[in-house]
Design an enzyme around this catalytic site. Structure first.
Site, short mmCIF file in Angstrom:
data_model
loop_
_atom_site.label_atom_id
_atom_site.label_comp_id
_atom_site.label_asym_id
_atom_site.label_seq_id
_atom_site.Cartn_x
_atom_site.Cartn_y
_atom_site.Cartn_z
CD GLU A 147 -2.45 1.39 2.71
OE1 GLU A 147 -2.85 2.52 3.06
OE2 GLU A 147 -2.63 0.38 3.38
CD GLU A 152 -2.29 7.02 6.96
OE1 GLU A 152 -3.16 6.21 7.31
OE2 GLU A 152 -1.11 6.71 6.76
#
Length: 171
Positions: A147, A152
């Site tokens: 991933e 984020e």
């Protein structure tokens, strides 16, 4: 959100950058736009481009919300902006709702450049993210096949915005 493909140019450019002083700007026009959503409409997100992860399982992050599908209270488009809203309410056995959107219809690329602009929510409890997962999970489920978190923003770790790579060995 704009995604540009560069498959045909990746290897030749590596050689050029190693052995030349050619400007990076010279190659910025080599990208070909292959997918985008400018959010220049009103209502729910375009369902030819977006689908939803639905449920309240937390996906390994102990998330407290229930992710809904095509619920205008949680996700909407207006004035050129996509808004994803977390709401404190009882729904699906959880005390909060939100939306978790996924690009759809084979929207996957081997190489490319991704552009996005975002205003991130402030405060504890939020976890805004923009990430990539492999289309084919040839090495198994998460995190074995990898991933890449492009962006984020974890509310408890303010003011930092993270970019992270997850793998089986480095998670």
């Amino acid at each position: 959100i704009k995604i540009y493909s560069m498959k045909a140019y990746l290897l030749p450019l590596m050689g050029v950058f190693l052995f030349s002083s050619i400007s990076i700007n010279t190659y910025s026009q080599c990208y070909e736009l292959v997918w985008s959503d400018e959010f220049n409409y009103t209502g729910l997100p375009d369902d030819t481009k977006w689908t939803y992860d639905v449920g309240g399982g937390g996906w390994g992050n102990n998330e407290l919300q229930y992710y809904t599908s095509k619920r205008i209270e949680n996700v909407s488009v207006a004035d050129g902006k996509l808004s994803i809203n977390a709401i404190k309410e009882s729904y699906g056995g959880r005390n909060y709702t939100s939306a978790r959107m996924v690009s759809t219809n084979g929207a996957s690329w081997l190489y490319g450049k991704i552009e996005m602009k975002a205003i991130l929510p402030a405060g504890r409890g939020g976890w805004a993210a923009f990430w990539m997962l492999p289309t084919d999970r040839e090495y198994g489920g998460w995190p074995n096949s990898g991933e890449i978190d492009i962006m984020e923003y974890v509310g408890y770790d303010s003011p930092y915005v993270h970019g992270t790579i997850h793998t089986e060995a480095y998670n």
